[in-house]
Motif scaffolding. Structure first.
Motif, PDB file in Angstrom:
ATOM      1  N   ALA A 229       0.839  -1.203   0.000  1.00  0.00           N
ATOM      2  CA  ALA A 229       0.000   0.000   0.000  1.00  0.00           C
ATOM      3  C   ALA A 229       0.873   1.252   0.000  1.00  0.00           C
ATOM      4  O   ALA A 229       0.555   2.247  -0.663  1.00  0.00           O
ATOM      5  CB  ALA A 229      -0.931   0.004   1.208  1.00  0.00           C
ATOM      6  N   ILE A 230       1.986   1.212   0.719  1.00  0.00           N
ATOM      7  CA  ILE A 230       2.930   2.333   0.723  1.00  0.00           C
ATOM      8  C   ILE A 230       3.564   2.484  -0.654  1.00  0.00           C
ATOM      9  O   ILE A 230       3.727   3.600  -1.167  1.00  0.00           O
ATOM     10  CB  ILE A 230       4.009   2.135   1.808  1.00  0.00           C
ATOM     11  CG1 ILE A 230       3.371   2.158   3.201  1.00  0.00           C
ATOM     12  CG2 ILE A 230       5.085   3.223   1.709  1.00  0.00           C
ATOM     13  CD1 ILE A 230       4.318   1.779   4.321  1.00  0.00           C
ATOM     14  N   TYR A 231       3.912   1.359  -1.282  1.00  0.00           N
ATOM     15  CA  TYR A 231       4.422   1.409  -2.657  1.00  0.00           C
ATOM     16  C   TYR A 231       3.388   2.029  -3.599  1.00  0.00           C
ATOM     17  O   TYR A 231       3.724   2.816  -4.499  1.00  0.00           O
ATOM     18  CB  TYR A 231       4.763   0.003  -3.159  1.00  0.00           C
ATOM     19  CG  TYR A 231       5.987  -0.626  -2.538  1.00  0.00           C
ATOM     20  CD1 TYR A 231       6.955   0.158  -1.889  1.00  0.00           C
ATOM     21  CD2 TYR A 231       6.195  -2.003  -2.596  1.00  0.00           C
ATOM     22  CE1 TYR A 231       8.076  -0.427  -1.330  1.00  0.00           C
ATOM     23  CE2 TYR A 231       7.319  -2.588  -2.035  1.00  0.00           C
ATOM     24  CZ  TYR A 231       8.253  -1.789  -1.393  1.00  0.00           C
ATOM     25  OH  TYR A 231       9.370  -2.366  -0.834  1.00  0.00           O
ATOM     26  N   PHE A 232       2.140   1.651  -3.400  1.00  0.00           N
ATOM     27  CA  PHE A 232       1.071   2.170  -4.244  1.00  0.00           C
ATOM     28  C   PHE A 232       0.900   3.672  -4.045  1.00  0.00           C
ATOM     29  O   PHE A 232       0.677   4.421  -5.008  1.00  0.00           O
ATOM     30  CB  PHE A 232      -0.241   1.436  -3.946  1.00  0.00           C
ATOM     31  CG  PHE A 232      -1.361   1.772  -4.885  1.00  0.00           C
ATOM     32  CD1 PHE A 232      -1.195   1.680  -6.256  1.00  0.00           C
ATOM     33  CD2 PHE A 232      -2.593   2.180  -4.396  1.00  0.00           C
ATOM     34  CE1 PHE A 232      -2.225   1.983  -7.132  1.00  0.00           C
ATOM     35  CE2 PHE A 232      -3.628   2.498  -5.257  1.00  0.00           C
ATOM     36  CZ  PHE A 232      -3.453   2.399  -6.628  1.00  0.00           C
ATOM     37  N   LEU A 233       1.026   4.117  -2.795  1.00  0.00           N
ATOM     38  CA  LEU A 233       0.963   5.552  -2.501  1.00  0.00           C
ATOM     39  C   LEU A 233       2.079   6.288  -3.245  1.00  0.00           C
ATOM     40  O   LEU A 233       1.837   7.324  -3.879  1.00  0.00           O
ATOM     41  CB  LEU A 233       1.081   5.791  -0.998  1.00  0.00           C
ATOM     42  CG  LEU A 233       1.089   7.265  -0.545  1.00  0.00           C
ATOM     43  CD1 LEU A 233      -0.257   7.924  -0.843  1.00  0.00           C
ATOM     44  CD2 LEU A 233       1.408   7.368   0.952  1.00  0.00           C
ATOM     45  N   ALA A 234       3.292   5.740  -3.187  1.00  0.00           N
ATOM     46  CA  ALA A 234       4.426   6.347  -3.888  1.00  0.00           C
ATOM     47  C   ALA A 234       4.156   6.394  -5.393  1.00  0.00           C
ATOM     48  O   ALA A 234       4.480   7.384  -6.066  1.00  0.00           O
ATOM     49  CB  ALA A 234       5.699   5.561  -3.597  1.00  0.00           C
ATOM     50  N   SER A 235       3.551   5.332  -5.931  1.00  0.00           N
ATOM     51  CA  SER A 235       3.264   5.295  -7.370  1.00  0.00           C
ATOM     52  C   SER A 235       2.219   6.338  -7.754  1.00  0.00           C
ATOM     53  O   SER A 235       2.259   6.871  -8.874  1.00  0.00           O
ATOM     54  CB  SER A 235       2.781   3.893  -7.778  1.00  0.00           C
ATOM     55  OG  SER A 235       1.477   3.639  -7.310  1.00  0.00           O
ATOM     56  N   MET A 236       1.304   6.647  -6.851  1.00  0.00           N
ATOM     57  CA  MET A 236       0.306   7.681  -7.125  1.00  0.00           C
ATOM     58  C   MET A 236       0.977   9.051  -7.228  1.00  0.00           C
ATOM     59  O   MET A 236       0.651   9.853  -8.113  1.00  0.00           O
ATOM     60  CB  MET A 236      -0.771   7.683  -6.042  1.00  0.00           C
ATOM     61  CG  MET A 236      -1.643   6.444  -6.034  1.00  0.00           C
ATOM     62  SD  MET A 236      -2.880   6.434  -4.714  1.00  0.00           S
ATOM     63  CE  MET A 236      -4.106   7.570  -5.376  1.00  0.00           C
ATOM     64  N   PHE A 237       1.928   9.313  -6.313  1.00  0.00           N
ATOM     65  CA  PHE A 237       2.672  10.572  -6.390  1.00  0.00           C
ATOM     66  C   PHE A 237       3.441  10.654  -7.711  1.00  0.00           C
ATOM     67  O   PHE A 237       3.400  11.672  -8.409  1.00  0.00           O
ATOM     68  CB  PHE A 237       3.647  10.682  -5.216  1.00  0.00           C
ATOM     69  CG  PHE A 237       3.003  10.942  -3.883  1.00  0.00           C
ATOM     70  CD1 PHE A 237       2.062  11.941  -3.747  1.00  0.00           C
ATOM     71  CD2 PHE A 237       3.358  10.202  -2.765  1.00  0.00           C
ATOM     72  CE1 PHE A 237       1.468  12.197  -2.512  1.00  0.00           C
ATOM     73  CE2 PHE A 237       2.778  10.445  -1.536  1.00  0.00           C
ATOM     74  CZ  PHE A 237       1.822  11.447  -1.402  1.00  0.00           C
ATOM     75  N   ILE A 238       4.145   9.583  -8.046  1.00  0.00           N
ATOM     76  CA  ILE A 238       4.948   9.559  -9.273  1.00  0.00           C
ATOM     77  C   ILE A 238       4.064   9.771 -10.507  1.00  0.00           C
ATOM     78  O   ILE A 238       4.409  10.532 -11.424  1.00  0.00           O
ATOM     79  CB  ILE A 238       5.715   8.228  -9.387  1.00  0.00           C
ATOM     80  CG1 ILE A 238       6.778   8.138  -8.278  1.00  0.00           C
ATOM     81  CG2 ILE A 238       6.367   8.093 -10.762  1.00  0.00           C
ATOM     82  CD1 ILE A 238       7.422   6.769  -8.160  1.00  0.00           C
ATOM     83  N   THR A 239       2.914   9.120 -10.529  1.00  0.00           N
ATOM     84  CA  THR A 239       2.001   9.242 -11.666  1.00  0.00           C
ATOM     85  C   THR A 239       1.496  10.676 -11.815  1.00  0.00           C
ATOM     86  O   THR A 239       1.415  11.207 -12.936  1.00  0.00           O
ATOM     87  CB  THR A 239       0.809   8.285 -11.499  1.00  0.00           C
ATOM     88  OG1 THR A 239       1.284   6.937 -11.387  1.00  0.00           O
ATOM     89  CG2 THR A 239      -0.148   8.391 -12.679  1.00  0.00           C
TER      90      THR A 239
END
Length: 309
Positions: free
Chosen positions: A227-237
């Protein structure tokens, strides 16, 4: 719609006016302010700004967000999810002794005021706005109300991002210009992603308690690490999308000024790593909300600089 709950160390009780101020969950209200500001600023290329419509839209959006937070507090109390130790809630009911009926009635009153503002907006734009506004209010209610609350499903982030990002930006743009175009739609996407990130951060913080109460959020389905990885991916996107818009000439290069908010996004992501208690994750949760606010505000500033230069 950006609701919160769960437990850790006992928060302090509020007194006087602070009881009602904290009930609105003020740190979530910027998620209602930023989309209205951005949608209105984007409209400057196509129409002269109507300040009264802007203020009406801004006030209505904030009132709906505050009402959604109160509805969240009411239903979480009714379902036994909140107590006086709960972190991230207004605490008016469980800590400060406000009657549950008072909280829900206040939420309905705020909806009523927003509805009156909506009528003014419709008179000066289109009555289709009334339909969309009512759908937004229904989404705010059913986010934590109703038999199957949206917040209990994997679709909470999607619903919040769609209604509090995409829809609000486009309504704010439309009431100023009388139209919707591709630029407004594309610019709304990264903001919508970051609105959803606020919900994801909230659900990462509340993961253990939500799991115990039968929720099926994205954070629970992915597990804390992913979920933390997914949060980071949302920022990157979100940031990558701005780059794409600039490279394709869709928006002014000045919108890259939004990248000044990246340190907040990094702080938010790192703030969750290695943390398991809700109170320990509060700084990361707040940093996520601040990222959305700063990002959207800087996008607006970048557009204004490009507009006047």
């Amino acid at each position: 719609m950006l609701g919160e709950n769960n437990m850790s160390e006992r928060p302090e009780r509020d007194k006087g006016w602070r009881i009602w101020w904290q009930l609105t969950r003020p740190h979530t209200l910027t998620a209602a302010f930023v989309p209205v500001l951005l949608g209105t600023v984007l409209a400057l290329n196509y129409a002269e700004m109507d300040w009264l419509l802007f203020l009406a839209m801004l006030t209505a959006s904030i009132l709906i967000q505050a009402a959604a937070n109160m509805i969240n507090e009411y239903f979480d109390y009714v379902r036994g999810l909140d107590n006086e130790n709960s972190v991230g809630i207004g605490g008016a009911i469980v800590r400060n002794g406000v009657k549950p009926k008072t909280v829900i009635n206040l939420a309905y009153a705020l909806f009523g005021i927003a509805l009156l503002l909506g009528i003014y907006i419709c008179i000066n734009s289109s009555w289709w706005i009334a339909v969309i506004g009512l759908i937004c209010m229904a989404a705010a209610y059913f986010y934590t109300g109703g038999p199957v609350p949206i917040a209990y499903t994997p679709f909470g982030e999607l619903a919040a991002g769609f209604f509090m990002g995409f829809v609000i930006i486009l309504i704010s743009f439309y009431i100023q210009t009388g139209m919707i175009n591709a630029v407004a739609m594309f610019v709304s996407i990264p903001v919508s992603i970051l609105v959803g990130a606020i919900l994801l951060a909230n659900n990462i913080r509340d993961l253990d308690g939500d799991k115990e109460n039968g929720r099926k959020t994205i954070a629970i389905l992915l597990g804390r690490k992913y979920a933390i990885y997914f949060l980071a991916s949302m920022f990157i996107t979100a940031y990558s999308f701005v780059v794409i818009l600039v490279l394709t000439g869709t928006v002014t290069p000045w919108m890259l000024i939004s990248f000044l908010s990246i340190p907040k996004a990094v702080k938010a992501t790192k703030g969750f790593i290695g943390k398991t208690k809700p109170m320990q994750m509060m700084p990361a949760m707040k940093a996520t909300a601040q990222t959305n606010t700063i990002f959207g505000f800087l996008l607006s500033i970048g557009f204004l600089i490009g507009y006047f230069s």
